[in-house]
Scaffold this active site. Structure first.
Site, PDB file in Angstrom:
ATOM      1  CE  LYS A 125      -3.613  99.239  -7.097  1.00  0.00           C
ATOM      2  NZ  LYS A 125      -4.759  99.575  -6.232  1.00  0.00           N
TER       3      LYS A 125
ATOM      4  NE  ARG B 257       0.478  99.996  -2.141  1.00  0.00           N
ATOM      5  CZ  ARG B 257      -0.177  99.036  -2.791  1.00  0.00           C
ATOM      6  NH1 ARG B 257       0.392  98.385  -3.766  1.00  0.00           N
ATOM      7  NH2 ARG B 257      -1.404  98.750  -2.447  1.00  0.00           N
TER       8      ARG B 257
ATOM      9  NE  ARG C 107     -10.417  93.588  -3.169  1.00  0.00           N
ATOM     10  CZ  ARG C 107      -9.366  94.393  -3.349  1.00  0.00           C
ATOM     11  NH1 ARG C 107      -8.950  94.693  -4.563  1.00  0.00           N
ATOM     12  NH2 ARG C 107      -8.761  94.902  -2.306  1.00  0.00           N
TER      13      ARG C 107
ATOM     14  NE  ARG D  64      -6.385  91.985  -0.526  1.00  0.00           N
ATOM     15  CZ  ARG D  64      -5.901  92.980  -1.274  1.00  0.00           C
ATOM     16  NH1 ARG D  64      -6.017  92.939  -2.575  1.00  0.00           N
ATOM     17  NH2 ARG D  64      -5.308  94.008  -0.703  1.00  0.00           N
TER      18      ARG D  64
ATOM     19  NE  ARG E 245      -5.663  97.683   1.541  1.00  0.00           N
ATOM     20  CZ  ARG E 245      -6.676  96.966   1.047  1.00  0.00           C
ATOM     21  NH1 ARG E 245      -7.572  96.430   1.866  1.00  0.00           N
ATOM     22  NH2 ARG E 245      -6.770  96.787  -0.234  1.00  0.00           N
TER      23      ARG E 245
END
Ligand code: ADP
Ligand code: ADP
Ligand code: ZN
Length: 209
Positions: A13, A88, A122, A155, A166
């Protein structure tokens, strides 16, 4: 043009939002980025949101809606915007409906295995939130953001246990949104497991018909 990007964590995204926002000159609004910024600066919102974000659960709708109501009133949103990570839940979508008429919703479809592969490698920029991948989108200079020179880090919520949570939250609370937008005939499903440029091209083709 008022657009929404939906997809599981790590589906791309942020990466696509950045390209769409530059190409079509509309602001990229990421609730995740806004929350991380508030947590870093220890604002009142940041203090309320912190434990939810860190454990991979959704921040209560009420807080997010209040935040977005204000953000969407800003002058840069007059000619359109791209929402990344909001709405969401179906309740958030219903609230958004009272504020704005959305033109298109893109769902980035990516399997759980691919999500894990992407998120485990990431890195994101501490300063501007841009995301990188050690194999698929490495920064030019190790540990440094191409765009702003900020420091890259992993993160806290990208740890494996939190990613699992998640994903579960996504399937349970966010996926029902797809049906909500499909019924309004504005949903476009995109194969998110293609190279970054190809995903962007598929989105562009839909925007430009
Ligand atoms: P999201 O905002 O949905 O959480 P990101 O845009 O941060 O996702 O992408 C997650 C990770 O996967 C990042 O490391 C990013 O560089 C990488 N990535 C994004 N799109 C692709 C793609 N199409 N193919 C391979 N890796 C990708
Ligand atoms: P992802 O890479 O998982 O798509 P985001 O950066 O969009 O992550 O969001 C990170 C976290 O911020 C979420 O796990 C959640 O705790 C919180 N968050 C972001 N957007 C929302 C929202 N619209 N409603 C509730 N919580 C949100
Ligand atoms: Zn940066």
């Amino acid at each position: 043009m008022k657009l929404i990007l939906v997809g599981p964590p790590g589906s791309g995204k942020g990466t696509q939002a950045d390209m769409i926002s530059r190409h079509y000159k509309i602001p990229h609004i990421s609730t995740g980025d806004i929350l991380r910024e508030n947590i870093k600066n220890e604002t009142a919102l940041g203090k309320l949101a912190k434990e939810y974000v860190e454990s991979g659960r959704l921040v209560p709708d009420e807080l997010i809606i209040r935040l977005m109501r204000k953000r969407l009133k800003a002058p840069d949103c007059r000619n359109g915007f791209l929402l990344d990570g909001f709405p969401r839940t179906v309740d958030q979508a219903k609230e958004l409906e009272k504020l704005e008429k959305i033109d298109m919703v893109f769902s980035l479809e990516v399997s759980d295995d691919e999500v894990v592969r992407r998120i485990s490698r990431r890195l994101i920029c501490r300063k501007c939130g841009a995301s990188y991948h050690l194999d698929f989108k490495p920064p030019k200079k190790e540990g440094i953001c191409d765009k702003c020179g900020g420091e890259l880090y992993q993160r806290d919520d990208d740890k494996e246990e939190v990613v699992k949570k998640r994903l579960e939250v996504y399937r349970e609370q966010t996926e029902p949104l797809l049906r909500f937008y499909d019924e309004k005939h504005i949903l476009h499903r995109i194969n998110g497991e293609q190279p970054i440029e190809k995903v962007f091209k598929d989105i562009q083709e839909i925007i430009e018909v």
